[in-house]
Design an enzyme around this catalytic site. Structure first.
Site, PDB file in Angstrom:
ATOM      1  N   GLU A 217       0.851  -1.186   0.000  1.00 51.26           N
ATOM      2  CA  GLU A 217       0.000   0.000   0.000  1.00 51.26           C
ATOM      3  C   GLU A 217       0.888   1.237   0.000  1.00 51.26           C
ATOM      4  O   GLU A 217       2.107   1.153   0.185  1.00 51.26           O
ATOM      5  CB  GLU A 217      -0.934   0.007   1.213  1.00 51.26           C
ATOM      6  CG  GLU A 217      -0.222   0.111   2.541  1.00 51.26           C
ATOM      7  CD  GLU A 217      -1.158  -0.050   3.737  1.00 51.26           C
ATOM      8  OE1 GLU A 217      -2.311  -0.471   3.561  1.00 51.26           O
ATOM      9  OE2 GLU A 217      -0.712   0.244   4.861  1.00 51.26           O
ATOM     10  N   HIS A 255      -4.554   2.678   7.141  1.00 45.32           N
ATOM     11  CA  HIS A 255      -3.492   2.307   8.056  1.00 45.32           C
ATOM     12  C   HIS A 255      -2.640   3.498   8.439  1.00 45.32           C
ATOM     13  O   HIS A 255      -2.454   4.433   7.656  1.00 45.32           O
ATOM     14  CB  HIS A 255      -2.593   1.242   7.417  1.00 45.32           C
ATOM     15  CG  HIS A 255      -3.249  -0.096   7.315  1.00 45.32           C
ATOM     16  ND1 HIS A 255      -2.878  -1.034   6.388  1.00 45.32           N
ATOM     17  CD2 HIS A 255      -4.257  -0.657   8.025  1.00 45.32           C
ATOM     18  CE1 HIS A 255      -3.623  -2.112   6.533  1.00 45.32           C
ATOM     19  NE2 HIS A 255      -4.477  -1.902   7.514  1.00 45.32           N
TER      20      HIS A 255
END
Length: 301
Positions: A217, A255
């Protein structure tokens, strides 16, 4: 075979008597995992009844410390379901008990705490840490340590390493026709224990893993470092996906580690590095699964 977790793994659950620990202990047992004990300070000597994989009742003993649990059961894996403020102490306790694998599910752990217990685990030379803020890992048909649903996919010859729990589940579902040797969610916090590179190294060495899916990511440079490792050390086919192609600059996405600043940490830059290393990169999870299907069908031909 599998990496890090097998049918012979003996699992204890720190925080087993809490609501989340109890719920996921039941799911782990139902999938055939050898859960040999729970750990809750002050509750040693008690037991909790669960339902085993065959439907029969199972009494799982509770211990007051990880050291007691390890001595009594021979446990070599601990799964940690404790509140964030107690996580550092729980990991340190597991390391002191010389548990080989500690899987930390807890999210919201202070970065300073993670840095301290990660360093402590590394310096011990005995304990591999996975997480925090992760779904754990599963070797389908063998064992499950964490919160990954065991019925998404069965055993097979694909290895999966992912920063994202949700994308772990989706990729397992999309590739269920082939199955997985091990699927491991490493977590998306700024500091984590086991990395993409650690998993890639293990999958490369595993004779029962034929191909690897790596999900990253935006934010940081872990995927670029993994790309460099792949180019030098991984001979098995690798397919990648990087979440966050449409993420706006400077905004944390999901996140705590997923934040882009300027050109650093963008999905495009990570995809470019992976492709330069010979990794085929999908622009969506489903497109990534299509790439792996093509590879697996070729290997099976």
């Amino acid at each position: 075979m599998a990496i890090f977790l097998t049918k012979d793994s003996k699992v204890v659950v720190q925080g087993m008597t809490g609501s989340e620990g109890r719920k996921h202990t039941q799911r782990m047992l139902a999938s055939g995992t050898q859960v040999v004990g729970g750990v809750t300070p002050g509750k040693g000597g008690q037991s909790v009844e669960f339902t085993g994989a065959d439907g029969s009742p199972v009494q799982v003993p509770v211990f007051g410390s990880v050291a007691e649990a390890r001595e009594a059961t021979g446990a070599d894996v601990t799964v940690i379901f404790v509140p964030a403020k107690f996580t550092k102490a729980a990991v340190v306790e597991a390391v002191d008990a010389q548990i080989p694998l500690a899987v930390c599910i807890t999210e919201g752990v202070a970065v300073r705490d993670t840095a301290e217990f990660f360093t402590y685990a590394q310096e011990s030379g005995t304990t591999r840490l996975i997480g925090p803020n992760c779904p754990g890992l599963i070797s389908p048909g063998q064992a499950n340590a964490g919160i990954i649903p065991a019925d998404i996919s069965g055993p097979g010859r694909i290895g999966l390493v992912s920063k994202s729990g949700t994308l772990t589940y989706q990729m397992m579902y999309e590739l269920r026709e082939f199955g997985f040797s091990t699927a491991i969610g490493i977590g998306g916090d700024p500091i984590i224990g086991t990395t993409h590179i650690d998993a890639l190294e293990a999958f490369q060495a595993d004779p029962d893993t034929d191909a690897i899916v790596m999900i990253g990511e935006i934010g940081g440079d872990a995927e670029e470092r993994a790309a460099a490792y792949i180019s030098e050390h991984v001979t098995k086919p690798v397919v990648g996906y990087v979440a966050g192609f449409t993420a706006p600059e400077g905004k944390t996405m999901g996140h705590a580690g997923a934040i882009v600043s300027g050109s650093s940490g963008t999905a495009a830059a990570k995809a470019e590095a992976l492709e330069a290393a010979g990794v085929r990169v999908g622009r969506t999870p489903s497109a990534t699964a299509d790439l792996m299907r093509e590879i697996m069908r070729g290997l099976q031909a």
